[in-house]
Design a protein around this motif. Structure first.
Motif, short mmCIF file in Angstrom:
data_model
loop_
_atom_site.label_atom_id
_atom_site.label_comp_id
_atom_site.label_asym_id
_atom_site.label_seq_id
_atom_site.Cartn_x
_atom_site.Cartn_y
_atom_site.Cartn_z
N UNK A 176 0.83 -1.21 0.05
CA UNK A 176 0.05 0.02 0.19
C UNK A 176 0.83 1.35 0.07
N UNK A 177 1.62 1.27 0.88
CA UNK A 177 2.81 2.41 0.91
C UNK A 177 3.25 2.86 -0.37
N UNK A 178 4.16 1.58 -1.20
CA UNK A 178 4.51 1.85 -2.31
C UNK A 178 3.35 2.18 -3.32
N UNK A 179 2.25 1.57 -3.53
CA UNK A 179 1.28 2.17 -4.36
C UNK A 179 0.97 3.58 -4.23
N UNK A 180 0.86 4.09 -2.88
CA UNK A 180 0.32 5.43 -2.73
C UNK A 180 1.36 6.25 -3.33
N UNK A 181 2.83 5.87 -3.28
CA UNK A 181 3.61 6.89 -3.93
C UNK A 181 3.82 7.04 -5.23
N UNK A 182 3.60 5.63 -5.87
CA UNK A 182 3.84 5.50 -7.30
C UNK A 182 2.50 6.25 -7.97
N UNK A 183 1.25 6.18 -7.31
CA UNK A 183 0.17 6.93 -7.78
C UNK A 183 0.24 8.58 -7.51
N UNK A 184 0.96 8.86 -6.67
CA UNK A 184 1.13 10.27 -6.27
C UNK A 184 1.89 10.83 -7.48
N UNK A 185 2.75 10.10 -8.21
CA UNK A 185 3.42 10.84 -9.25
C UNK A 185 3.08 10.19 -10.77
N UNK A 186 1.65 9.62 -10.74
CA UNK A 186 1.04 9.33 -11.85
C UNK A 186 1.85 8.10 -12.35
N UNK A 187 2.63 7.37 -11.62
CA UNK A 187 3.34 6.15 -12.35
C UNK A 187 2.47 5.02 -12.59
N UNK A 188 3.22 3.74 -12.73
CA UNK A 188 2.45 2.63 -13.09
C UNK A 188 3.19 1.41 -12.07
N UNK A 189 2.03 0.75 -11.56
CA UNK A 189 2.54 -0.36 -10.82
C UNK A 189 1.84 -1.79 -11.27
N UNK A 190 2.55 -2.75 -11.55
CA UNK A 190 1.98 -3.99 -11.99
C UNK A 190 2.46 -5.29 -10.95
N UNK A 191 1.36 -6.20 -10.65
CA UNK A 191 1.78 -7.09 -9.70
C UNK A 191 1.13 -8.51 -10.36
N UNK A 192 1.90 -9.31 -10.65
CA UNK A 192 1.64 -10.55 -11.14
C UNK A 192 2.19 -11.77 -10.51
N UNK A 193 1.20 -12.86 -10.53
CA UNK A 193 1.65 -14.21 -9.89
C UNK A 193 1.50 -15.11 -10.86
N UNK A 194 2.48 -15.63 -11.46
CA UNK A 194 2.45 -16.65 -12.67
C UNK A 194 3.42 -17.74 -12.25
N UNK A 195 2.71 -19.03 -12.35
CA UNK A 195 3.96 -20.34 -12.02
C UNK A 195 4.66 -20.15 -10.88
N UNK A 196 4.10 -19.82 -9.69
CA UNK A 196 4.62 -19.56 -8.66
C UNK A 196 5.85 -18.57 -8.45
N UNK A 197 5.69 -17.89 -9.43
CA UNK A 197 6.71 -16.70 -9.49
C UNK A 197 5.97 -15.19 -9.39
#
Length: 204
Positions: A176-197
């Motif tokens: 949440x803390x990282x997401x809030x900072x990324x959103x503050x600067x209109x950045x982008x964050x992607x979180x993926x869980x694939x094949x245990x990675x």
């Protein structure tokens, strides 16, 4: 006969002068090289001291005085090698990665890091960058299944790209803390869980 003797003496003197000149030139070159090497070591030392000071300041801003004291207690041994590990040219990111790498080692986690961040001004402040990386690494260290973390970090025109991956599960609620900072600067964050990675990508 006397003229020939003078010519021989003059020739010897000329040869000696040439040899002396060459020796002086060689000595001057060695001195210049030694000075360059000393300046290089001083630059490295200055760079490392900046990194060390920034890391301590970061910990104090987070209110973690114990970690700051622990970090300072090992400062002398780290300075012996001038720079324990130089991840990239950006002294803020380099200092953060140094701290996170130490944390990985303490938790017996291997950090595979490829960093290429220029020493430019990035959008987030130093404190915000600390929060982003600390949040990512805390999650990765806790959830990695093979005790390893892969990180790619680079910058293009003052835009920072972070790609962190590990074998395990990534929980968005823990970022949440990282997401809030990324959103503050209109950045982008992607979180993926694939094949245990788990893969977390950030553009900011």
């Amino acid at each position: 006969m006397i003229a020939a003797l003078f010519l021989i003496i003059a020739g010897v003197l000329i040869i000696q002068n040439i040899k002396l000149k060459k020796e002086n030139e060689a000595l001057e070159i060695r001195n210049i090289l030694a000075e360059c090497e000393n300046n290089k070591r001083l630059r490295k030392l200055r760079h490392d001291v900046i990194n060390q000071n920034f890391t301590v300041d970061m910990l104090l801003q987070k209110g973690d005085s114990k970690a700051a004291r622990d970090f300072l207690s090992g400062r002398e041994s780290r300075l012996e090698g001038i720079i324990p590990k130089n991840f990239c040219a950006n002294y803020i990111i380099n200092s953060i990665l140094l701290f996170e790498n130490n944390k990985c080692e303490e938790n017996k986690v291997t950090l595979n890091c490829k960093a290429n961040v220029a020493n430019d001004d990035l959008k987030p402040s130093g404190e915000e960058l600390c929060i982003i990386f600390d949040t990512l690494f805390n999650l990765a260290i806790k959830n990695t299944k093979d005790n390893s973390i892969d990180l790619i970090c680079k910058s293009v025109n003052s835009t920072l790209f972070i790609n962190l991956a590990f074998y395990g599960k990534s929980e968005k609620s823990k970022l949440k803390k990282a997401v809030a900072i990324v959103n503050k600067y209109n950045g982008k964050i992607e979180i993926n869980n694939n094949d245990s990675e788990a893969k977390i990508k950030i553009f900011i």
